[in-house]
Design an enzyme around this catalytic site. Structure first.
Site, PDB file in Angstrom:
ATOM      1  CG  ASP A  11      92.661  55.540  29.225  1.00 34.86           C
ATOM      2  OD1 ASP A  11      92.130  54.550  28.690  1.00 34.86           O
ATOM      3  OD2 ASP A  11      93.858  55.834  29.075  1.00 34.86           O
ATOM      4  CG  ASP A  13      96.319  50.162  28.845  1.00 34.83           C
ATOM      5  OD1 ASP A  13      97.005  49.686  29.763  1.00 34.83           O
ATOM      6  OD2 ASP A  13      95.491  49.502  28.200  1.00 34.83           O
ATOM      7  CB  THR A  44      89.942  49.914  30.086  1.00 33.09           C
ATOM      8  OG1 THR A  44      90.927  49.399  29.178  1.00 33.09           O
ATOM      9  CG2 THR A  44      89.149  48.747  30.665  1.00 33.09           C
ATOM     10  CG  ASN A  45      88.618  51.766  23.981  1.00 32.87           C
ATOM     11  OD1 ASN A  45      87.497  51.948  24.456  1.00 32.87           O
ATOM     12  ND2 ASN A  45      89.080  52.483  22.974  1.00 32.87           N
ATOM     13  CE  LYS A 186      88.475  54.693  26.665  1.00 29.45           C
ATOM     14  NZ  LYS A 186      89.397  54.918  27.805  1.00 29.45           N
ATOM     15  CG  ASP A 211      96.830  58.092  27.492  1.00 25.47           C
ATOM     16  OD1 ASP A 211      97.674  57.726  26.652  1.00 25.47           O
ATOM     17  OD2 ASP A 211      95.849  57.404  27.797  1.00 25.47           O
ATOM     18  CG  ASN A 212      94.612  58.130  22.248  1.00 27.40           C
ATOM     19  OD1 ASN A 212      94.365  59.021  21.438  1.00 27.40           O
ATOM     20  ND2 ASN A 212      94.975  56.910  21.879  1.00 27.40           N
ATOM     21  CB  THR A 215      90.720  56.670  22.278  1.00 29.65           C
ATOM     22  OG1 THR A 215      91.838  56.948  23.134  1.00 29.65           O
ATOM     23  CG2 THR A 215      91.210  55.938  21.050  1.00 29.65           C
TER      24      THR A 215
END
Length: 259
Positions: A11, A13, A44-45, A186, A211-212, A215
């Site tokens: 990921d 962000d 990345t989303n 995600k 980090d999430n 997601t």
């Protein structure tokens, strides 16, 4: 002894950076991957940027040398999903709420972007979206167009704080149409499976890093891929401890992970 992984899906962000702010351990983590010849994709989303734009941002702003081939966005996954999974032919008419990254990904595989009788509506992040665009999307879906969401992230972590994300825009369309979109990004397993295919790694030798929990980590869980949770962004250790399934691994930051 920790398992060694052939491929990493990483990921951006909140994991590698927070806007223009650097995150401790991120640059060193990528250096270790390169030193050990590990394959990786930045996953990345964010559908707004092309892979070339993401690579340039990583290279120039965060001193992490990156090529476009090392980036896989929800926009690219959306194009791949429509073409390969749904077998949509070249010339399929698509109405898009989204920015250059999404539009480029769709046109690059031969789709036609139009608001005239679209067969598909794709909604991603768009900072310039207006009411009329949502009206067109709503009417097209009501007439039977397939509804795709690049991702349903409600917020985006930036140096300013948490701002509305593509999920917030899709919430408007979902409310107006009462139709749930096919989600590509995600935590959907779609983007993980498509990214693995690009990377050429299997389910058991791929690690997703983020980090999430809701997601990044859930994407790995949904795709049956091992997960590495780093506490440098959105989710806190307390929040993760309350979830039904823990990440495979957890670290304070990526300095704590040996590849």
């Amino acid at each position: 002894m920790l398992k060694k992984y052939a491929g990493y899906l990483i990921d951006l962000d909140g994991t590698i950076y927070q806007g223009t702010n650097k995150i401790a351990g991120a640059q060193e983590f990528i250096k270790r991957l390169n030193a050990h010849d590990r394959q990786y994709l930045f996953l990345t989303n964010n559908s707004t940027r092309t892979p070339e734009m993401v690579a340039e941002f990583l290279t120039t702003v965060h001193a992490i040398p990156t090529t476009a081939k090392q980036v896989y966005t929800s926009a690219m996954a959306t194009a791949d999903y429509l073409r390969d999974t749904l077998a949509m032919p070249v010339g399929t008419r698509i109405y898009v709420i989204g920015e250059i990254g999404l539009k480029t990904a769709l046109t690059s595989v031969g789709f036609t972007l139009t608001d005239e009788q679209p067969e598909v509506v794709v909604v991603g992040m768009d900072t310039h979206a207006n009411y009329e665009m949502f009206a067109k999307a709503t009417l097209a879906i009501q007439k039977g167009a397939t509804y795709i969401a690049t991702n349903l992230d409600t917020n985006i972590p930036t140096e300013r704080g948490l701002i509305p994300g593509a999920g917030s825009l899709n919430a408007l369309v979902t409310t107006a149409t009462q139709v749930q979109p096919i989600e590509i990004g995600k935590p959907s397993p779609q983007i993980v499976d498509l990214a693995r295919q690009r990377l050429g790694t299997g389910v058991t030798d791929t690690l997703i890093v983020g980090d999430n929990y809701f997601t990044d980590i859930m994407a790995g869980i949904n795709a049956h891929v091992d997960t590495l949770m780093t506490y440098t962004g959105i989710s806190t250790k307390m929040q993760v401890a309350q979830q039904g399934q823990a990440p495979t691994y957890e670290v304070k930051n990526l300095n704590d992970w040996q590849v």
